[in-house]
Design a protein around this motif. Structure first.
Motif, PDB file in Angstrom:
ATOM      1  N   GLY A 199      43.995 -11.479  40.840  1.00  0.00           N
ATOM      2  CA  GLY A 199      45.184 -12.077  41.564  1.00  0.00           C
ATOM      3  C   GLY A 199      45.725 -13.321  41.316  1.00  0.00           C
ATOM      4  O   GLY A 199      46.371 -13.960  41.948  1.00  0.00           O
ATOM      5  N   GLY A 200      46.051 -13.330  40.013  1.00  0.00           N
ATOM      6  CA  GLY A 200      46.975 -14.509  39.341  1.00  0.00           C
ATOM      7  C   GLY A 200      46.122 -15.381  38.382  1.00  0.00           C
ATOM      8  O   GLY A 200      46.842 -16.328  37.743  1.00  0.00           O
ATOM      9  N   SER A 201      44.712 -15.540  38.702  1.00  0.00           N
ATOM     10  CA  SER A 201      43.844 -16.490  37.782  1.00  0.00           C
ATOM     11  C   SER A 201      43.324 -15.749  36.522  1.00  0.00           C
ATOM     12  O   SER A 201      42.119 -16.314  36.148  1.00  0.00           O
ATOM     13  CB  SER A 201      42.546 -16.949  38.874  1.00  0.00           C
ATOM     14  OG  SER A 201      41.893 -15.764  39.157  1.00  0.00           O
ATOM     15  N   ASP A 202      43.897 -14.561  36.244  1.00  0.00           N
ATOM     16  CA  ASP A 202      43.403 -13.920  35.104  1.00  0.00           C
ATOM     17  C   ASP A 202      43.180 -14.766  33.975  1.00  0.00           C
ATOM     18  O   ASP A 202      42.085 -14.361  33.143  1.00  0.00           O
ATOM     19  CB  ASP A 202      44.381 -12.580  34.850  1.00  0.00           C
ATOM     20  CG  ASP A 202      44.740 -11.821  36.099  1.00  0.00           C
ATOM     21  OD1 ASP A 202      45.238 -12.464  37.074  1.00  0.00           O
ATOM     22  OD2 ASP A 202      44.857 -10.862  35.999  1.00  0.00           O
ATOM     23  N   ALA A 203      43.801 -15.460  33.548  1.00  0.00           N
ATOM     24  CA  ALA A 203      43.891 -16.271  32.303  1.00  0.00           C
ATOM     25  C   ALA A 203      42.531 -17.461  32.170  1.00  0.00           C
ATOM     26  O   ALA A 203      42.167 -17.714  31.368  1.00  0.00           O
ATOM     27  CB  ALA A 203      45.023 -17.055  32.026  1.00  0.00           C
ATOM     28  N   LEU A 204      42.256 -17.572  33.506  1.00  0.00           N
ATOM     29  CA  LEU A 204      40.912 -18.342  33.703  1.00  0.00           C
ATOM     30  C   LEU A 204      39.610 -17.780  33.492  1.00  0.00           C
ATOM     31  O   LEU A 204      38.659 -18.733  33.234  1.00  0.00           O
ATOM     32  CB  LEU A 204      41.030 -19.228  35.098  1.00  0.00           C
ATOM     33  CG  LEU A 204      42.170 -19.998  35.363  1.00  0.00           C
ATOM     34  CD1 LEU A 204      42.216 -20.557  36.747  1.00  0.00           C
ATOM     35  CD2 LEU A 204      42.496 -21.020  34.519  1.00  0.00           C
ATOM     36  N   LYS A 205      39.729 -16.542  33.367  1.00  0.00           N
ATOM     37  CA  LYS A 205      38.251 -15.974  33.243  1.00  0.00           C
ATOM     38  C   LYS A 205      37.400 -16.296  31.888  1.00  0.00           C
ATOM     39  O   LYS A 205      38.253 -16.357  30.868  1.00  0.00           O
ATOM     40  CB  LYS A 205      38.494 -14.255  33.300  1.00  0.00           C
ATOM     41  CG  LYS A 205      37.146 -13.527  32.965  1.00  0.00           C
ATOM     42  CD  LYS A 205      37.548 -12.075  33.155  1.00  0.00           C
ATOM     43  CE  LYS A 205      36.207 -11.113  32.927  1.00  0.00           C
ATOM     44  NZ  LYS A 205      36.439  -9.911  32.841  1.00  0.00           N
ATOM     45  N   LYS A 206      36.396 -16.583  32.085  1.00  0.00           N
ATOM     46  CA  LYS A 206      35.492 -17.164  30.965  1.00  0.00           C
ATOM     47  C   LYS A 206      34.288 -16.199  30.562  1.00  0.00           C
ATOM     48  O   LYS A 206      33.769 -15.535  31.515  1.00  0.00           O
ATOM     49  CB  LYS A 206      35.036 -18.477  31.163  1.00  0.00           C
ATOM     50  CG  LYS A 206      36.270 -19.636  31.360  1.00  0.00           C
ATOM     51  CD  LYS A 206      35.616 -21.076  31.588  1.00  0.00           C
ATOM     52  CE  LYS A 206      36.797 -21.965  31.522  1.00  0.00           C
ATOM     53  NZ  LYS A 206      37.595 -21.600  32.740  1.00  0.00           N
ATOM     54  N   THR A 207      33.591 -16.306  29.364  1.00  0.00           N
ATOM     55  CA  THR A 207      32.518 -15.704  29.364  1.00  0.00           C
ATOM     56  C   THR A 207      31.357 -16.961  29.342  1.00  0.00           C
ATOM     57  O   THR A 207      31.553 -18.143  29.405  1.00  0.00           O
ATOM     58  CB  THR A 207      31.980 -15.197  27.566  1.00  0.00           C
ATOM     59  OG1 THR A 207      32.400 -16.424  26.704  1.00  0.00           O
ATOM     60  CG2 THR A 207      33.304 -14.342  27.138  1.00  0.00           C
ATOM     61  N   PHE A 208      30.042 -16.486  29.624  1.00  0.00           N
ATOM     62  CA  PHE A 208      28.923 -17.348  29.751  1.00  0.00           C
ATOM     63  C   PHE A 208      28.890 -18.193  28.564  1.00  0.00           C
ATOM     64  O   PHE A 208      28.493 -19.445  28.909  1.00  0.00           O
ATOM     65  CB  PHE A 208      27.810 -16.497  30.209  1.00  0.00           C
ATOM     66  CG  PHE A 208      26.637 -17.642  30.364  1.00  0.00           C
ATOM     67  CD1 PHE A 208      26.351 -18.222  31.641  1.00  0.00           C
ATOM     68  CD2 PHE A 208      25.443 -17.775  29.520  1.00  0.00           C
ATOM     69  CE1 PHE A 208      25.487 -19.204  31.743  1.00  0.00           C
ATOM     70  CE2 PHE A 208      24.598 -18.614  29.761  1.00  0.00           C
ATOM     71  CZ  PHE A 208      24.392 -19.350  30.760  1.00  0.00           C
ATOM     72  N   GLU A 209      29.045 -17.833  27.370  1.00  0.00           N
ATOM     73  CA  GLU A 209      28.841 -18.634  26.374  1.00  0.00           C
ATOM     74  C   GLU A 209      29.804 -19.798  26.179  1.00  0.00           C
ATOM     75  O   GLU A 209      29.929 -20.616  25.604  1.00  0.00           O
ATOM     76  CB  GLU A 209      28.976 -17.838  25.079  1.00  0.00           C
ATOM     77  CG  GLU A 209      27.866 -16.649  24.885  1.00  0.00           C
ATOM     78  CD  GLU A 209      27.750 -15.717  25.634  1.00  0.00           C
ATOM     79  OE1 GLU A 209      26.664 -15.077  25.925  1.00  0.00           O
ATOM     80  OE2 GLU A 209      28.657 -15.407  26.291  1.00  0.00           O
ATOM     81  N   VAL A 210      31.257 -19.473  26.549  1.00  0.00           N
ATOM     82  CA  VAL A 210      32.029 -20.454  26.507  1.00  0.00           C
ATOM     83  C   VAL A 210      32.299 -21.462  27.741  1.00  0.00           C
ATOM     84  O   VAL A 210      32.684 -22.521  27.616  1.00  0.00           O
ATOM     85  CB  VAL A 210      33.621 -19.704  26.514  1.00  0.00           C
ATOM     86  CG1 VAL A 210      34.718 -20.519  26.894  1.00  0.00           C
ATOM     87  CG2 VAL A 210      33.508 -18.995  25.213  1.00  0.00           C
ATOM     88  N   ALA A 211      31.942 -20.912  29.029  1.00  0.00           N
ATOM     89  CA  ALA A 211      31.771 -21.831  30.090  1.00  0.00           C
ATOM     90  C   ALA A 211      31.123 -23.043  29.876  1.00  0.00           C
ATOM     91  O   ALA A 211      29.673 -22.959  29.569  1.00  0.00           O
ATOM     92  CB  ALA A 211      31.223 -20.994  31.431  1.00  0.00           C
ATOM     93  N   PRO A 212      31.585 -24.321  30.385  1.00  0.00           N
ATOM     94  CA  PRO A 212      30.602 -25.438  30.082  1.00  0.00           C
ATOM     95  C   PRO A 212      29.532 -25.499  30.992  1.00  0.00           C
ATOM     96  O   PRO A 212      29.596 -25.156  32.133  1.00  0.00           O
ATOM     97  CB  PRO A 212      31.690 -26.355  30.575  1.00  0.00           C
ATOM     98  CG  PRO A 212      33.193 -25.944  30.054  1.00  0.00           C
ATOM     99  CD  PRO A 212      32.914 -24.375  30.746  1.00  0.00           C
ATOM    100  N   LYS A 213      28.358 -25.999  30.137  1.00  0.00           N
ATOM    101  CA  LYS A 213      26.951 -25.930  30.832  1.00  0.00           C
ATOM    102  C   LYS A 213      26.809 -27.271  31.419  1.00  0.00           C
ATOM    103  O   LYS A 213      27.493 -28.276  31.188  1.00  0.00           O
ATOM    104  CB  LYS A 213      25.965 -25.757  29.805  1.00  0.00           C
ATOM    105  CG  LYS A 213      26.342 -24.263  28.781  1.00  0.00           C
ATOM    106  CD  LYS A 213      26.523 -23.175  29.786  1.00  0.00           C
ATOM    107  CE  LYS A 213      26.535 -21.836  29.110  1.00  0.00           C
ATOM    108  NZ  LYS A 213      27.562 -21.776  28.359  1.00  0.00           N
ATOM    109  N   HIS A 214      25.837 -27.426  32.385  1.00  0.00           N
ATOM    110  CA  HIS A 214      25.416 -28.553  33.140  1.00  0.00           C
ATOM    111  C   HIS A 214      24.322 -29.067  32.112  1.00  0.00           C
ATOM    112  O   HIS A 214      23.469 -28.437  31.804  1.00  0.00           O
ATOM    113  CB  HIS A 214      24.966 -27.990  34.391  1.00  0.00           C
ATOM    114  CG  HIS A 214      24.876 -29.292  35.360  1.00  0.00           C
ATOM    115  ND1 HIS A 214      23.761 -30.173  35.588  1.00  0.00           N
ATOM    116  CD2 HIS A 214      25.592 -29.852  36.158  1.00  0.00           C
ATOM    117  CE1 HIS A 214      24.055 -31.213  36.451  1.00  0.00           C
ATOM    118  NE2 HIS A 214      25.293 -31.157  36.808  1.00  0.00           N
ATOM    119  N   ARG A 215      23.875 -30.267  32.267  1.00  0.00           N
ATOM    120  CA  ARG A 215      23.106 -30.835  31.766  1.00  0.00           C
ATOM    121  C   ARG A 215      21.660 -30.605  32.294  1.00  0.00           C
ATOM    122  O   ARG A 215      20.557 -30.687  31.709  1.00  0.00           O
ATOM    123  CB  ARG A 215      23.083 -32.526  31.880  1.00  0.00           C
ATOM    124  CG  ARG A 215      23.022 -33.179  33.227  1.00  0.00           C
ATOM    125  CD  ARG A 215      23.309 -34.638  33.233  1.00  0.00           C
ATOM    126  NE  ARG A 215      23.382 -35.279  34.473  1.00  0.00           N
ATOM    127  CZ  ARG A 215      24.541 -35.497  35.247  1.00  0.00           C
ATOM    128  NH1 ARG A 215      25.573 -34.967  34.595  1.00  0.00           N
ATOM    129  NH2 ARG A 215      24.651 -35.852  36.230  1.00  0.00           N
TER     130      ARG A 215
END
Length: 351
Positions: A248-264
């Motif tokens: 719905g407009g946020s298509d370019a924000l989709k990430k893979t799990f490998e790319v998504a920033p991880k928490h400590r």
């Protein structure tokens, strides 16, 4: 000797008067600034949040800023977004420049103090939802974007909690509902650690109350456009997971799990990997509250010690604003404020 002493004293006296004059000028300037802040109906706050960086928080810029200033603000947001999004994505939502799109937004913009270059922003949205038959406001933590060149410089405390704390202080320290839609483990963890009564969360004791469910249903029914989720997206109520969310407009924000920033803390990474289908494009819809306990946790664990004085001073002024403004409105009998009406003067009474 006496004349010599008098001659020496005169320059000293002049210097003393000059210092007093400079101090008085500074005092007048500071007094004017804080009085302006107290009487400002919508927040427009600028403070130094770290060395070399200045943060500006603007509440409802679509209503509070003249068109020329609004255009400048939107251009600054686009500069940051252009570093990570394709050009065609810079026309929806807050990037459109349409005042109505920014009429319910609260924008936090971080710029370099020396050059004025924008490097990061957060665009919160205020959503009207019904809870137990009564209207309530939910502050959506919104879109966060950081220039890739400055990532890792400790901006998260500003982008993910500062504005919520400022709004909490301005509204008289009343608990406020917040929402967050994300697939990024580091953000899921930040929200879970900072705010109170957050669901969903992997932390012990996290549970979905009927209030959480009501608010989630209301948000999905009326406010999908706020976070760019299309009507075809599904919603798993029990887990509070939006399925196929990037349509719905946020298509370019989709990430893979490998790319998504991880928490400590690995618990959040494992939670997202387990609950979300990244290939399909799932998001969690987190709901929680900022209250005194959450504000204390945020200040003690997230805010750098060097930034505490400015933050506490700004929060105190905003809390005081909540007390001073009604008194100012009450004493001014020449203008209408809401249900308060100006007193008729003698000339009007004689008509």
């Amino acid at each position: 000797m006496a004349s010599l002493e008098n001659g020496e004293q005169a320059p000293r006296a002049k210097k003393g008067f000059a210092k007093l004059g400079a101090a008085a000028t500074r005092l007048r300037s500071q007094t004017g600034f804080w009085l302006g802040a107290l009487l400002q109906p919508a927040i427009d706050l600028s403070l130094r949040t770290s060395p070399g960086l200045r943060t500006r928080i603007i509440e409802f810029p679509g209503l509070s800023l003249p068109r020329s200033e609004l255009d400048v603000l939107v251009d600054q947001l686009r500069i940051v977004a252009a570093k990570t999004l394709p050009q065609e994505s810079l026309t929806y939502g807050i990037f459109s420049g349409e005042p109505e799109r920014l009429a319910r937004a609260v924008v936090t913009l971080i710029c370099e103090e020396e050059t004025g270059r924008p490097i990061a922003f957060n665009a919160l949205s205020v959503m009207d939802v019904t809870l137990d038959g009564r209207p309530v406001e939910v502050t959506h933590l919104g879109l966060v974007m950081v220039d890739p060149d400055v990532r890792g410089q400790g901006l998260s405390w500003v982008l993910y909690g500062l504005t919520a704390l400022v709004l909490f202080a301005r509204d008289g320290l009343r608990p406020k509902w917040i929402s967050n839609v994300t697939q990024v483990p580091s953000v899921v963890g930040m929200v879970s650690d900072t705010f109170s009564d957050v669901y969903p969360s992997p932390l012990p004791g996290a549970r979905q109350s009927f209030a959480h469910l009501q608010l989630a249903r209301g948000i999905l029914a009326r406010h999908r456009a706020v976070f760019g989720v299309g009507e075809e997206a599904g919603f798993d109520e029990a887990r509070s997971v939006i399925t196929n969310a990037y349509t719905g407009g946020s298509d370019a924000l989709k990430k893979t799990f490998e790319v998504a920033p991880k928490h400590r803390n690995a618990i959040y990474n494992e939670f997202c990997a387990r609950e979300l289908d990244y290939a399909r494009g799932d998001d969690v819809l987190q709901l929680g509250r900022i209250d005194l306990a959450g504000a204390r946790r945020y200040v003690m664990s997230e805010v750098p010690h060097g930034s505490l004085p400015a933050l506490l001073a700004a929060s105190a002024m905003l809390a005081l604003q909540r007390l001073v403004l009604p008194l100012v409105y009450w004493l001014d009998d020449t203008r209408a404020y809401g249900s308060l009406r100006p007193r008729r003067n003698d000339a009007e009474g004689a008509r």
